[in-house]
Write an enzyme that holds these catalytic residues in place. Structure first.
Site, PDB file in Angstrom:
ATOM      1  N   ASP A 335      -1.042  42.523  37.229  1.00 12.18           N
ATOM      2  CA  ASP A 335      -1.811  42.987  37.282  1.00 12.18           C
ATOM      3  C   ASP A 335      -2.925  42.260  37.044  1.00 12.18           C
ATOM      4  OD1 ASP A 335      -1.861  45.513  38.389  1.00 12.18           O
ATOM      5  OD2 ASP A 335      -2.671  46.652  37.258  1.00 12.18           O
ATOM      6  N   ASP A 622      -0.422  49.320  35.983  1.00 12.09           N
ATOM      7  CA  ASP A 622      -1.420  50.376  35.011  1.00 12.09           C
ATOM      8  C   ASP A 622      -2.161  51.540  35.872  1.00 12.09           C
ATOM      9  OD1 ASP A 622      -3.400  49.079  36.166  1.00 12.09           O
ATOM     10  OD2 ASP A 622      -4.819  49.174  34.586  1.00 12.09           O
ATOM     11  N   ASP A 626       0.085  52.025  40.962  1.00 13.22           N
ATOM     12  CA  ASP A 626       1.014  50.934  40.579  1.00 13.22           C
ATOM     13  C   ASP A 626       2.746  51.524  40.875  1.00 13.22           C
ATOM     14  OD1 ASP A 626      -0.755  48.474  40.436  1.00 13.22           O
ATOM     15  OD2 ASP A 626      -1.079  49.689  38.521  1.00 13.22           O
TER      16      ASP A 626
END
Length: 896
Positions: A335, A622, A626
């Site tokens: 990310d 997070d 995801d």
């Protein structure tokens, strides 16, 4: 109260719960302790031991084996499985406790005409929930009153807040997204009432959780390698046991009996049974010795020890084998927001003009008088309410992300000490692109803030560092610098002042005096560049996946160093990625570094394709979006600030959300793998030499040179303690300069095989020379006649001591590939302590083992002779390493 709703009555709540269910999310089914234990008992190595245990128990019931021999094997099985099971089970329980505490959310809901607090799990369809800044949306529904600024990053990956408004009565179906809220989103600003229409597993959050729950489990690279090794050892053990059984009987039937089988069968039946039982015991010994009983125990210990070390550096390991998998990473899909960046909009650069451009990076960089005026202009031109009851953690109510970033920049100067009166306010809106506040008091000024290009166009003057107002003749250099900042994906705001009053709400007051231009963005973490560089040096291909625009993603990727060193570096948007076939993506993947405007499906697809390429795949995440990709990766990293779902899907939780912590997990993973390899060198050298002695011993007149009890003692106690010693090996930074170990690379490499085969063979040769030499018989007779039972007992004790201490000295060989046996010796605090304990315990057991260990006490001079002979493996291995370095190069130097 701003909103007032009757809400559902208790009977309506019960009916809704009956019709539509509750708001509980079904989570992954927990493995009980016994489930985990049963799973560990299926390990190939453990199965071999159980087979040996069964045979031993049969022999014991027939009075052909001692009870403690079976008990020894049972203890090996128990220790190897129970410790690993208990460690993982207790860790999982601790994690679940944290999850349960984190999920005990109280929600403000209207029920029976009152606003009450209820558990998130008690909500039902039809409930009216009051939402305020800081709240997490508890279920799916629509806004019926008020408006909100909602951060849906955990659901969509988009970091920008989205405005949500109440649905009009006449709005047609289906409703646009601007009226809808989904479980897991965060309220940044505003106040509103949500009417719940979907709860529990039927929410988007719940549907994603079901995808996570049903995701298939996978073996880690270490498990795959151990499975292969276990099968090879099992095959070796079974074939070896059969050969030894046949060889032993062949020796007695044809070599020691004149006339062969016909004559042998005329021997007393008791003698034949004795030979068969001895052959069976030898076969069991081979199986027991072939199996590295200490390996499962050692892996459990080394994982547990490294887990504690990692926790001290903000890395929580949920699944123990996740540590080792991290060390084997080939590709890491990361990310951007909160991992490479800080996760919040920050002032990165302030440009002032003093005849020439000057860049500043914090408020204290500005001259004192100028700093005070800048702080005045920022803190008094805001619609936010600033609460300074805690000066170190000011609260800003009503401020959007940009406003909060500007006010955080002011920091300790947020408080307006002097009396101040606000005369007029023009709030910011997207059409005007500026806000202005006219004040009197400490300064009689109009304060202006807005889009840099809009403000700069109206600026005729600038304020120099001494607070003097000067004419701004040339704006070209400022405009060029603004363009450079824009290319770095920065949002630009300008701050200006004027003495002119506010007269028109849609027109900027003139003339304006420029104070500065602010460049804002979700700033990189200070460690991100070095951490990405270190990961790339480790041979890990890092790919940033973000919901941001391509331009923003590219700017961050360049600043963090992702695109360095690869002229073929590629950046794709989700739309561009979707146009490529799987084969094209696989071909492109080694040069792909950024995926912008990404969707959750892109992450899952990339994980699948990378695994198809036999890469070891890591995924950070997070948000709820995801979780499936994190679950399906070989090792999933969840951010500590992330959603409970993502944490539950992960193998490792990065508590500080920092990319550098992932590198720490990689380092400890590689250290763990090396510790396992060191232990295997030691363990398999013991096994090879013991099997060789057991196989060849009968041909030299020794049916049982080493008893089953002695070998079990070696494998359970000595080898387990040696495993503990290797478990504490230092995590050396040079390990991060090595390339990842491929999935298909054997657990035992060529250098390990050379060590095992040479040292194992030399140890076996020395053992056989010792057993067959008259000199050693005389040397270790204990002062008794050489043919006496006492002399035999002393001789066999000396042989056992020799065999044990040869391999104790070999631990020093196994722990390093270097010629310097004391390399980083004292950085592993466990090694000196544990090996000292091993020497003490072995000495005591040899001296006082008695009938169980088939030993008697040795005299001091005999101990000196034994230790001198046992030391020979040290120079033998040093010679091996020296020849290896000359012929093939030093593997330590090659990695550096």
């Amino acid at each position: 109260m701003k909103f007032s709703y009757t809400g559902l009555t208790e009977s309506q709540v019960q009916k809704s719960r009956s019709d539509h269910g509750n708001n509980i999310i079904t989570t992954q089914e927990r493995e009980t302790f016994w489930d985990k234990l049963l799973d560990n008992l299926k390990d190939p190595i453990i199965i071999i031991l159980i087979v040996a245990l069964g045979i031993t128990l049969v022999l014991w019931t027939l009075s052909y084996a001692e009870w403690y021999e079976g008990a020894g094997i049972a203890l090996a099985v128990f220790i190897a499985t129970f410790v690993a099971t208990w460690s993982e089970h207790s860790n999982e329980n601790a994690f679940q406790k944290l999850l349960e505490e984190a999920s005990m959310i109280q929600v403000k809901v209207f029920r029976s005409g009152h606003l009450i607090e209820a558990s998130i799990n008690d909500l039902v369809v039809g409930d009216y929930v009051l939402l305020q800044p800081g709240d997490t949306v508890p279920a799916d529904g629509v806004l019926v009153s008020g408006h909100l600024e909602v951060n849906e990053a955990s659901l969509t990956g988009e970091s920008e807040a989205v405005r949500k408004t109440a649905v009009p009565d006449e709005e047609e179906q289906p409703l646009p997204e601007k009226y809808k809220l989904y479980r897991g989103a965060l309220i940044e600003d505003g106040e509103a009432v949500l009417k719940i229409n979907t709860v529990g597993d039927k929410t988007r959050y719940g549907e994603t959780m079901q995808e996570v729950v049903t995701a298939e489990s996978r073996l880690s690279p270490l498990q795959e390698k151990l499975t292969v090794l276990g099968k090879q050892i099992a095959m070796f053990g079974y074939i070896g046991a059969t050969i030894i059984f046949l060889a032993f009987m062949f020796n007695h039937i044809f070599l020691q009996t004149e006339g062969g089988l016909a004559v042998y069968l005329t021997h007393p039946i008791g003698e034949i049974i004795k030979h068969l039982v001895t052959a069976m015991i030898l076969s069991i010994i081979v199986i027991v010795v072939a199996v590295p009983e200490g390996l499962p125990m050692m892996i459990a210990m080394v994982l547990a020890l490294n887990m504690k070390k990692l926790l001290s550096v903000k890395v929580l390991v949920r699944k123990l084998l996740g540590i080792e998998t991290a060390g084997s990473l080939t590709v890491l899909f990361s990310d951007k927001t909160g991992t490479l960046t800080q996760g919040q909009l920050t002032v990165e650069e302030v440009v002032t003009y003093n005849g020439q451009l000057q860049s500043h990076y914090q408020l204290t960089d500005l001259p004192e008088d100028f700093r005070q005026l800048m702080a005045f202009a920022l803190r008094n031109n805001t619609s936010a309410v600033i609460d300074l009851s805690d000066p170190n953690h000011p609260k800003m109510v009503g401020a959007d992300r940009t406003e909060q970033a500007m006010l955080r920049f002011v920091g300790p100067l947020l408080e307006q000490i002097q009396p101040l009166e606000i005369q007029e306010i023009i709030p910011f809106n997207s059409s005007r692109k500026f806000s202005a506040t006219q004040v009197t008091g400490e300064h009689n000024l109009t304060l202006v803030k807005g889009a840099a290009e809009v403000i700069l166009e109206k600026c005729t003057h600038y304020l120099d560092e001494n607070g003097q107002r000067r004419e701004l003749h040339d704006k070209s250099s400022l405009e060029e610098h603004m363009l450079r900042l824009s290319r770095r994906a920065m949002r630009l705001l300008a701050v200006a002042i004027t003495e002119a009053p506010l007269t028109d709400k849609d027109t900027l007051p003139q003339p304006l005096t420029l104070l500065g231009i602010f460049g804002l963005r979700d700033a990189l973490r200070p460690t991100s560049y070095d951490s990405v560089r270190a990961a790339k040096k480790s041979g890990i291909h890092v790919v940033m996946i973000t919901g941001d625009a391509k331009e923003t993603a590219e700017a961050i990727a360049r600043d963090v160093g992702l695109l360095e060193g690869d002229p073929k570096a590629k950046l794709l948007t989700s739309a561009e990625l979707s146009q490529l076939s799987d084969a094209e993506v696989k071909e492109l993947l080694p040069h792909l570094y950024v995926v912008a405007r990404a969707f959750p499906t892109d992450k899952s697809r990339l994980v699948k394709l990378a695994k198809d390429m036999n890469w070891v795949v890591g995924m950070t995440g997070d948000g709820v979006n995801d979780a499936p990709a994190v679950k399906n990766a070989d090792v999933g990293f969840a951010m500590g600030s992330g959603t409970e779902m993502t944490k539950e899907s992960s193998d490792i939780v990065i508590l500080d959300d920092n990319f550098s912590s992932i590198n720490k997990a990689v380092l400890y993973g590689r250290t763990l793998f090396k510790s396992i390899r060191k232990f295997l060198i030691f363990q398999l050298t013991v096994n090879l030499s013991a099997i060789s002695v057991a196989f060849l011993g009968p041909f030299f007149g020794f049916d049982l040179p080493l008893t089953m009890t002695q070998l079990l003692w070696l494998n359970i106690v000595m080898d387990t303690l040696a495993g503990l010693a290797f478990a504490g090996e230092a995590a050396l930074q040079r390990y991060l300069l090595e390339k990842p170990i491929p999935k298909n690379e054997p657990l035992i490499d060529k250098d390990m095989w050379s060590s095992i085969l040479i040292n194992g063979s030399v140890a076996a040769l020395i053992s056989l020379l010792f057993l067959t030499s008259d000199w050693t018989r005389n040397l270790f007779s204990g002062g008794h006649p050489i043919t006496s039972k006492e002399a035999e007992a002393s001789f066999l004790t000396a042989f056992f001591a020799l065999f044990v201490f040869m391999h104790i000295f070999n631990t020093f060989n196994a722990r390093t590939q270097s010629l310097n046996l004391f390399e980083n010796f004292f950085e592993n605090h466990l090694f000196p302590t544990v090996m000292g304990s091993v020497i003490l315990i072995q000495t005591l057991m040899i001296s006082f083992g008695g009938e169980i260990m088939r030993t008697v006490g040795l005299q001091p001079i005999e101990w000196l002779y034994v230790l001198s002979m046992a030391f020979i493996l040290v120079p033998v291995d040093l010679l091996r390493k020296l020849i290896r370095n000359q012929l093939f190069g030093n593997p330590v130097l090659q990695r550096e």
